[in-house]
Design an enzyme around this catalytic site. Structure first.
Site, PDB file in Angstrom:
ATOM      1  CB  SER A   1      -0.907   0.000   1.234  1.00 53.94           C
ATOM      2  OG  SER A   1      -1.492   1.272   1.447  1.00 53.94           O
TER       3      SER A   1
ATOM      4  NE  ARG B   1     -15.982  -6.608 -46.935  1.00 56.30           N
ATOM      5  CZ  ARG B   1     -15.209  -5.847 -47.722  1.00 56.30           C
ATOM      6  NH1 ARG B   1     -15.215  -6.010 -49.032  1.00 56.30           N
ATOM      7  NH2 ARG B   1     -14.432  -4.938 -47.191  1.00 56.30           N
TER       8      ARG B   1
END
Length: 456
Positions: free
Chosen positions: A279, A318
């Site tokens: 920490s 497409r």
């Protein structure tokens, strides 16, 4: 290769500063821009060589394309900046590759293909290369979990349901369950078919002439990808299935992370990461960072899979937009899964199991954890319904008064003395009420990973 006129502003690369889940993992490099650029070039080279095999392109021209198709010869940033003009990076890449090949061989670059052929094939190549790394890490996790399950096949611990102590279980069974999920994910990911793409302008392969089907076979073979039954420009099952398998892997690893995060809480302390993170403010902390990063990935992967599934609704031969949506989502899904798999392999290899805390917590409810067992023992003596009613009453009295369940039973006139003290002591031992947990663990450990098929 040269880019657009005038110098482009310098833009730093994404180096993973906000992506600790996958930064530094093997999959990061396998899915980076350089890797995608090389995969597109590999697709172009494979097309030229497959054409040469059929006599559609001179061998010397295919060799020239292959020699030029090296990512370090091209400016990926320039290609990216020119991509918006055509909507994809293949168009500027083909221009640069054609220039790099030069001479008469240049006419054989990208011959008959469309941009989606190259980019889809590149996506599958990148996925195949990343998958090998992910599966290897899943195999590492499965092996580590098998060792944990075997070592703790009879290590008792509280089983928890809806956040509360339920009945005793074993850590071996928990680890075997984690391994089962990992193998499920590993086998499904390994089984996803990753096909090459070669359909031409509208999926008819018209530009490839009479040898179109032979060309498609050779192209797939040279790429080491599966040969699809049909061009899949708008048949997006391969991408959707891959996304689903990646999300499944994230969920499997996320379950492990969720359990580790709960069981490594300070007040529980039954598990701990072998090398927890520190920490910035509190020197005493050893945070379960690997589990934290896995949990983060598991929360994002379902949304990315949903994006890929949504892209299946692709119009015409497409699509506009649906195909384009997949690129970043698929890459991020590969990266998150690869990062999570690497963290899981390290987490499971180094996981610390605190058996003493597990055993101590079995007594936290002062015997209530085996109330189910006691109800079954009293049933032949007073009947099923009455046994349940009386045990419920005794359990509530024990909880309300802070008594051992044994004391509450002794103080209940309807239950006191019905079972001999020695027998009652055995019934109240949580370690004696593990059910089939050891046998289930042993059976689960006999499962082996399916042999991994090739990327074909």
């Amino acid at each position: 290769m040269a880019g657009p006129a005038g110098p482009a502003p310098e833009v730093p690369a994404d180096v993973g500063l906000l992506s600790p889940g996958w930064a530094g993992s093997p999959v990061e490099a396998a899915t980076g821009d350089h890797a995608f650029l090389q995969a597109m070039l590999d697709a172009e080279a494979a097309l030229a060589r497959a054409r040469a095999e059929l006599g559609l392109t001179p061998a010397w021209a295919a060799d020239a394309v292959g020699a030029a198709a090296r990512a370090d010869r091209f400016d990926a940033r320039s290609i990216a900046l020119r991509s918006p003009a055509g909507g994809n990076p293949v168009i500027p890449l083909v221009a640069d590759l054609t220039e790099a090949v030069g001479g008469d061989a240049a006419a054989h670059v990208h011959r008959g293909a469309t941009s989606q052929d190259i980019l889809d094939s590149a996506l599958m190549l990148v996925a195949a290369r990343a998958r090998r790394l992910i599966v290897a890490d899943l195999d590492r996790s499965a092996a580590a979990l098998a060792a944990l399950a075997a070592a703790h096949i009879a290590t008792p611990m509280p089983g928890r349901t809806l956040t509360q102590h339920a009945v005793p279980t074993t850590f071996g069974l928990k680890a075997a369950g984690w391994r089962h999920l990992v193998l499920d994910a590993r086998d499904r990911l390994a089984a996803v078919e990753l096909p090459a793409q070669l359909g031409g302008a509208a999926g008819t392969m018209a530009a490839f002439g009479d040898r179109a089907l032979d060309l498609g076979s050779g192209y797939a073979r040279r790429l080491g990808l599966a040969e699809p039954l049909l061009p899949w420009h708008v048949l997006r099952t391969p991408v959707a299935e891959l996304g689903a398998a990646l999300a499944l892997a994230g969920g499997a690893l996320g379950k492990i992370a969720a359990d580790v995060l709960v069981l490594s809480r300070t007040e529980i302390g039954e598990l701990a990461e072998g090398a927890g993170g520190g920490s910035s403010a509190m020197p005493h902390k050893a945070n379960p960072v690997r589990a934290t990063l896995i949990a983060s990935a598991s929360r994002r992967l379902p949304q990315l899979a949903a994006v890929l599934f949504a892209s299946m609704a692709a119009e015409d031969e497409r699509p506009a937009g649906a195909w384009h949506t997949e690129w970043e989502a698929l890459r991020e899904a590969l990266r998150l899964t690869g990062g999570a798999a690497r963290h899981a392999a390290e987490l499971t290899a180094d996981l610390r199991v605190h058996e003493g805390r597990m055993r101590a917590h079995l007594g936290a409810t002062r015997g209530l954890i085996v109330s189910e067992r006691l109800a079954a023992a009293f049933e032949p003596l007073v009947g099923r319904a009455e046994a349940r009613r009386l045990l419920t009453r005794a359990s509530r009295a024990a909880a309300a008064d802070g008594l051992e369940l044994r004391e509450a039973l002794a103080g209940d006139p309807a239950l006191a003395g019905l079972i001999a003290p020695e027998r009652l002591r055995d019934l109240l031992d949580p370690a004696g009420y593990l059910g089939a947990a050891p046998a289930l663990t042993d059976r689960a450990l006999r499962r082996t990973p399916r042999p991994q098929s090739s990327d074909r």
